[in-house]
Design a protein around this motif. Structure first.
Motif, mmCIF file in Angstrom:
data_model
loop_
_atom_site.group_PDB
_atom_site.id
_atom_site.type_symbol
_atom_site.label_atom_id
_atom_site.label_comp_id
_atom_site.label_asym_id
_atom_site.label_seq_id
_atom_site.Cartn_x
_atom_site.Cartn_y
_atom_site.Cartn_z
ATOM 1 N N ASP A 1 0.840 -1.188 0.000
ATOM 2 C CA ASP A 1 0.000 0.000 0.000
ATOM 3 C C ASP A 1 0.881 1.246 0.000
ATOM 4 O O ASP A 1 2.068 1.192 0.321
ATOM 5 C CB ASP A 1 -0.928 0.011 1.220
ATOM 6 C CG ASP A 1 -0.165 -0.045 2.530
ATOM 7 O OD1 ASP A 1 0.812 -0.828 2.605
ATOM 8 O OD2 ASP A 1 -0.519 0.676 3.472
ATOM 9 N N SER A 2 0.298 2.377 -0.360
ATOM 10 C CA SER A 2 1.027 3.639 -0.334
ATOM 11 C C SER A 2 1.110 4.142 1.098
ATOM 12 O O SER A 2 0.122 4.103 1.837
ATOM 13 C CB SER A 2 0.319 4.678 -1.204
ATOM 14 O OG SER A 2 0.284 4.255 -2.556
ATOM 15 N N TYR A 3 2.275 4.629 1.472
ATOM 16 C CA TYR A 3 2.456 5.133 2.831
ATOM 17 C C TYR A 3 1.571 6.354 3.074
ATOM 18 O O TYR A 3 1.427 7.220 2.215
ATOM 19 C CB TYR A 3 3.917 5.513 3.068
ATOM 20 C CG TYR A 3 4.124 6.187 4.397
ATOM 21 C CD1 TYR A 3 4.109 5.451 5.573
ATOM 22 C CD2 TYR A 3 4.288 7.571 4.467
ATOM 23 C CE1 TYR A 3 4.269 6.071 6.796
ATOM 24 C CE2 TYR A 3 4.451 8.199 5.693
ATOM 25 C CZ TYR A 3 4.444 7.447 6.850
ATOM 26 O OH TYR A 3 4.592 8.064 8.060
ATOM 27 N N PHE B 1 -0.464 -5.485 -4.130
ATOM 28 C CA PHE B 1 -1.524 -4.761 -3.444
ATOM 29 C C PHE B 1 -2.868 -5.422 -3.709
ATOM 30 O O PHE B 1 -3.212 -5.734 -4.854
ATOM 31 C CB PHE B 1 -1.577 -3.304 -3.899
ATOM 32 C CG PHE B 1 -2.682 -2.523 -3.249
ATOM 33 C CD1 PHE B 1 -2.616 -2.207 -1.902
ATOM 34 C CD2 PHE B 1 -3.807 -2.150 -3.966
ATOM 35 C CE1 PHE B 1 -3.638 -1.503 -1.277
ATOM 36 C CE2 PHE B 1 -4.838 -1.443 -3.357
ATOM 37 C CZ PHE B 1 -4.747 -1.120 -2.004
ATOM 38 N N LEU B 2 -3.622 -5.647 -2.648
ATOM 39 C CA LEU B 2 -4.958 -6.219 -2.774
ATOM 40 C C LEU B 2 -5.968 -5.087 -2.640
ATOM 41 O O LEU B 2 -6.108 -4.499 -1.569
ATOM 42 C CB LEU B 2 -5.188 -7.266 -1.680
ATOM 43 C CG LEU B 2 -4.297 -8.501 -1.725
ATOM 44 C CD1 LEU B 2 -4.584 -9.418 -0.537
ATOM 45 C CD2 LEU B 2 -4.492 -9.255 -3.021
ATOM 46 N N ASP C 1 9.010 0.106 1.146
ATOM 47 C CA ASP C 1 10.210 0.892 0.865
ATOM 48 C C ASP C 1 10.444 2.020 1.861
ATOM 49 O O ASP C 1 11.428 2.759 1.746
ATOM 50 C CB ASP C 1 10.119 1.493 -0.550
ATOM 51 C CG ASP C 1 10.060 0.425 -1.633
ATOM 52 O OD1 ASP C 1 10.716 -0.619 -1.459
ATOM 53 O OD2 ASP C 1 9.360 0.632 -2.643
ATOM 54 N N VAL C 2 9.555 2.178 2.824
ATOM 55 C CA VAL C 2 9.682 3.264 3.793
ATOM 56 C C VAL C 2 10.827 2.963 4.757
ATOM 57 O O VAL C 2 10.859 1.915 5.401
ATOM 58 C CB VAL C 2 8.367 3.459 4.576
ATOM 59 C CG1 VAL C 2 8.559 4.478 5.706
ATOM 60 C CG2 VAL C 2 7.263 3.916 3.635
ATOM 61 N N ARG C 3 11.759 3.902 4.855
ATOM 62 C CA ARG C 3 12.908 3.752 5.738
ATOM 63 C C ARG C 3 12.702 4.530 7.037
ATOM 64 O O ARG C 3 12.012 5.547 7.061
ATOM 65 C CB ARG C 3 14.190 4.241 5.049
ATOM 66 C CG ARG C 3 14.624 3.360 3.875
ATOM 67 C CD ARG C 3 15.861 3.927 3.206
ATOM 68 N NE ARG C 3 16.332 3.065 2.132
ATOM 69 C CZ ARG C 3 17.211 2.069 2.286
ATOM 70 N NH1 ARG C 3 17.738 1.864 3.488
ATOM 71 N NH2 ARG C 3 17.570 1.322 1.271
ATOM 72 N N ILE C 4 13.308 4.041 8.087
ATOM 73 C CA ILE C 4 13.249 4.712 9.378
ATOM 74 C C ILE C 4 14.314 5.805 9.427
ATOM 75 O O ILE C 4 15.460 5.593 9.028
ATOM 76 C CB ILE C 4 13.448 3.710 10.521
ATOM 77 C CG1 ILE C 4 12.289 2.706 10.547
ATOM 78 C CG2 ILE C 4 13.556 4.415 11.866
ATOM 79 C CD1 ILE C 4 12.466 1.593 11.558
ATOM 80 N N SER C 5 13.941 6.961 9.912
ATOM 81 C CA SER C 5 14.859 8.087 10.050
ATOM 82 C C SER C 5 15.411 8.131 11.475
ATOM 83 O O SER C 5 14.753 7.674 12.420
ATOM 84 C CB SER C 5 14.133 9.395 9.724
ATOM 85 O OG SER C 5 14.938 10.512 10.066
#
Length: 219
Positions: A32-34, A150-151, A78-82
């Motif tokens: 899903d999109s963040y 994605f569903l 793909d979201v990375r932790i800052s």
């Protein structure tokens, strides 16, 4: 086999862990999109001053080599932790302040503290490590997989393709929760209930620190 479709969560609410416990199988969405201000990177705890949101800062810039379509939106996987603003220290200090007087904080502190000391690159990996540890501590053993695409809600509701998937992605929401007939709020002792009354559906940490081994009976 009944399957619950969930979004990934950072020390997710009691309702989220209830689904893990009650459904035979769980799919966790990673394509899903963040979106901001969700349980993907936020948990809610009870403090002396009331509810407090603890948010993990993230980097949503597209990964190197991503296609134009992928760059237009950041997929959750793909979201990375800052490392912005020393959030790990802030979160751990907040938990100590909120739950040091709870019956089981000291008992579980050594299990939880490493999540605020070790660095993870990706939010999904961090949340999954948390999920595994919380399930271990609560003593639940869900069957969990991650989506490979994605569903869409239309696909999930199709009796042809997914007759047994129950979609809770929009139901369990930090900002706009939807009705959930299967979720019954069960009261338990909370540290600051004398000030604020019972606060339902907080982070699973609230239940764990307050009820310890009995947490499973509230799911």
């Amino acid at each position: 086999m009944s399957t619950a479709l969930l979004l990934t969560t950072y020390f997710g609410p009691v309702q989220w862990y209830q689904k893990l416990h009650r459904y035979e199988h769980t799919l966790i969405e990673q394509y899903d999109s963040y979106q901001k201000q969700t349980f993907r990177n936020r948990c809610i705890i009870a403090t002396a001053n009331g509810l407090q949101a603890l948010t993990v800062p993230v980097d949503t810039h597209p990964v190197l080599g991503a296609s134009a379509a992928e760059s237009a939106k950041c997929l959750l996987k793909d979201v990375r932790i800052s490392d912005h603003n020393q959030w790990r220290r802030i979160h751990w200090n907040a938990l100590q302040s909120a739950y040091s007087e709870s019956p089981f904080f000291e008992y579980y502190a050594d299990d939880i503290r490493p999540f605020f000391e070790q660095k993870y690159d990706f939010l999904v990996d961090f949340n999954e490590a948390i999920r595994q540890k919380m399930c271990e501590l609560i003593d639940i053993h869900p069957s969990v997989e991650y989506t490979q695409e994605f569903l869409s809600p239309q696909e999930v509701s199709s009796t042809t393709h997914h007759p047994i998937i129950h979609d809770f992605r929009d139901v369990i929401s930090a900002k706009h929760p939807q009705p959930d007939a299967d979720f019954e709020v069960k009261r338990y002792w909370q540290v600051f209930q004398h000030k604020h009354g019972f606060l339902p559906n907080l982070s699973i940490l609230d239940l764990l620190f307050c009820m310890g081994p009995e947490s499973v009976f509230y799911l």
